[in-house]
Design an enzyme around this catalytic site. Sequence first.
Site, PDB file in Angstrom:
ATOM      1  N   ASP A   1       0.866  -1.170   0.000  1.00 37.65           N
ATOM      2  CA  ASP A   1       0.000   0.000   0.000  1.00 37.65           C
ATOM      3  C   ASP A   1       0.910   1.229   0.000  1.00 37.65           C
ATOM      4  O   ASP A   1       2.142   1.144   0.134  1.00 37.65           O
ATOM      5  CB  ASP A   1      -0.980  -0.014   1.179  1.00 37.65           C
ATOM      6  CG  ASP A   1      -2.215   0.845   0.869  1.00 37.65           C
ATOM      7  OD1 ASP A   1      -2.170   1.635  -0.108  1.00 37.65           O
ATOM      8  OD2 ASP A   1      -3.224   0.735   1.584  1.00 37.65           O
TER       9      ASP A   1
HETATM   10  C1  BGC Z   1      -5.099   3.102  -0.063  1.00 38.72           C
HETATM   11  C2  BGC Z   1      -5.232   2.021  -1.103  1.00 38.72           C
HETATM   12  C3  BGC Z   1      -5.100   2.599  -2.481  1.00 38.72           C
HETATM   13  C4  BGC Z   1      -3.763   3.316  -2.570  1.00 38.72           C
HETATM   14  C5  BGC Z   1      -3.475   3.888  -3.935  1.00 38.72           C
HETATM   15  C6  BGC Z   1      -3.893   3.983  -0.289  1.00 38.72           C
HETATM   16  O1  BGC Z   1      -3.918   5.117   0.510  1.00 38.72           O
HETATM   17  O2  BGC Z   1      -5.038   2.503   1.202  1.00 38.72           O
HETATM   18  O3  BGC Z   1      -6.460   1.359  -0.954  1.00 38.72           O
HETATM   19  O4  BGC Z   1      -5.197   1.593  -3.440  1.00 38.72           O
HETATM   20  O5  BGC Z   1      -3.767   4.377  -1.634  1.00 38.72           O
HETATM   21  O6  BGC Z   1      -4.270   4.958  -4.236  1.00 38.72           O
END
Ligand code: BGC
Length: 786
Positions: A321
């Site tokens: 993440d």
């Molecule tokens: C979120 C994810 C997301 C990623 C990319 C993160 O802050 O937890 O779910 O896919 O950002 O945007």
Amino acid sequence: MHRCPPGNQAALGEGNVRTIKAILCASAIILATGVAAQPVAHDDSAAVEIVPAQPDWAKSDPEMDRYLDDLMSRMTLTEKIGQMTVLTSDWDSTGPSIRPNYVEDIRAGRIGAIFNAYTADYTRELQKLAVENTRLKIPLLFGYDVIHGHRTIFPISLGEAASWDIDAIRKAARISATEAAAEGIHWTFSPMVDIGRDARWGRVSEGAGEDTFLGNAIARARVEGYQGEDLRAVDTVLATAKHFAAYGAAQAGRDYHTVDMSDRTLRDVYLPPFRAAVDSGVASFMTAFNEVDGVPATGSQYLLSDILRGEWGFDGFVVTDYTSINEMVPHGYARDLQQAAEQAVNAGVDLDMQGAAFMEHLQQAVDDGHVDEATIDRAVRRVLEAKYRLGLFDDPYRYSDSAREKATVYRDDFLEAARDMARRSMVLLKNEGDVLPLVGNGRSIAVVGPLADSKADMIGSWAAAGDRETRPVTVLEGLKARLGNSATISYARGADYDFNAAGSTDGFDEALAVARDADVIVAVMGERWDMTGEAASRTSLDLPGNQQALLERLVATGKPVVLVMMSGRPNSIEWADANVSAILHAWYPGTMGGHAVADVLLGDYNPSGRLPMTFPRNVGQVPIHYDMKNTGRPIELGEPGTKYVSRYLDTPNSPLYPFGYGLSYTEFAYSAVALSAEQIGPNDTLTASATITNTGRRAGETVAQLYVRDLVGSTTRPVQELRGFEKFALEPGESRTVSFTLTPADLAFTRADGSFGWEPGAFRLWIAPSSGANASVPVEFNVSRP
Ligand code: BGC
């Protein structure tokens, strides 16, 4: 305890999606109805091993192997590390922009993937930088959070889950993939398959709710929808199962917070939807921000290597993440970014999202001997395989086609599908005196509330490239479009959902004036769109701002009040339940939401949604879910008011609305359950049937739900577990018999010794319209020892 003798094993059967191989052998103890718990020699019972089927697109491909062997033999270590890095463009972000100059990074071959960049033109422009400037011309992979639609926005994921309509959910994912792929996207960071049992956590809006069985079905449907049947088709995208794992169990519902749970709960409740995604051929996994049992998920050998790759045989790629490698430092798990990078790659991470940790530290890690080059090679290979299977080495621009983009986004049939999905997702929670459906003709309707005419709110959070300003149809617009001049519609915003508005009465006079002149009041209230989603935890589930105060004043007018709720979580609306005439939960219904709300309010569509999460009476009951344990002092044991039972002094144990609950404009009667046998053996299949009749005056859909209770186990078992459901329509007076089949493998859980399997003994089973209604009298059956 004795081991299973070799001659006593048998294969249970084969499913078409996956092969279920149950290894069965003799057990020492049979549990019969009413027999007190005895220790079970569980490793002697029936262990269930589920072998994932390999999707067509993942089959071995000798030509690909030759191509990638050759390519990798020519790559330097720096070029390899470049393929292990994904950075955001500057179009969007949900965290720190660690490397703002991503364009330079692409040119220099320092990154293999970009996210938050879309449109055929922009992705083509960036792709050109990679293909024309880097030595090996390896194309970029474009990722994006296409969560509930790309341009055409469907209801938020939790809303879609409330439809319990697996085909419609698959179709929504298919359309989302088609639109996204036409704008240059190869890879979506979806489905989010985290089980959500804590309404305080804002991200419950992104998942499929609290239940594992429903969550599994939805995870499969979404993966199938995004990836289609052939990843080489230009309207398919790679799917990502996220956030691995247990992110939904953040302590106190606070986002990014610590997770600490038993391995049994992890495996029985939180992991199955991830496993379902693997079984459906999901191409990638995303790690979670949280720690599990003291280890950040991004550095967890146990999750990423032992379970995901080892036990489940996943051979796609794993992305972190957003900066979650870097976050292992503040977690207190790594002393610096160098160590964090080493921990992540050695645990099984292939791609670093936005952290630049691999980019800046893996070379050193290899030089120091802390990371094997073979580990890097495996990770790079997985990323390159994904690019190859998408056809990007044949034509890096195949997804960036502006003519296709123009012909695809906002297609009429996509918008129509979004409207259909939205009305299927809405849950009718109350309908006193059949105030709904509204009679429009010749009547006057007051539409009030901060969400009644707010385009921005209609599409909820994580709405990808969705337009928040012009496209969404509001509830006010939807009602006007439907009723034209046949009814008088007046509008006043009336209240504010902003937290700071609490105590203010601004706007009340205007709202009450239109309300007093109307025959019926439609109050559209709930949470602002960004009060759910990431970093949107709350400690109260009440209506924010001064909405509750306005609602009370509206009810005091004596006019019927229909509350249309829009939010991404269960709210505590006990007062509304007791005082308004009708409540329709509409989630954030998407681009076409206003039309869909009008369809339901006016009776053009008979509501059929069912709650995928329990609605508590108040926040103090959280976490509350339908499949809780009984405890040693269940409330039923005491007389009303008895103190020493498991209950609250100030609130009943029961929820306001249970999981699986939802009303219709018609009524359904459920018959007693008929079982094909009262006793089944290890190789048998049990069939449970019930006849359901539409006893009302309108056609409508019901969701027949099969619940099972395992009465005694080697570990305590939940009071009920969903083990089947079917949604279908009935004309007035029409009946249908639904049949569910169960095998012992469907009764499996993580037993006392940690093995996964079923145990012989007595079970209770019933078929009902919700988890809160024992519509049919439970029946009992036994599973005999092998
Ligand atoms: C979120 C994810 C997301 C990623 C990319 C993160 O802050 O937890 O779910 O896919 O950002 O945007």
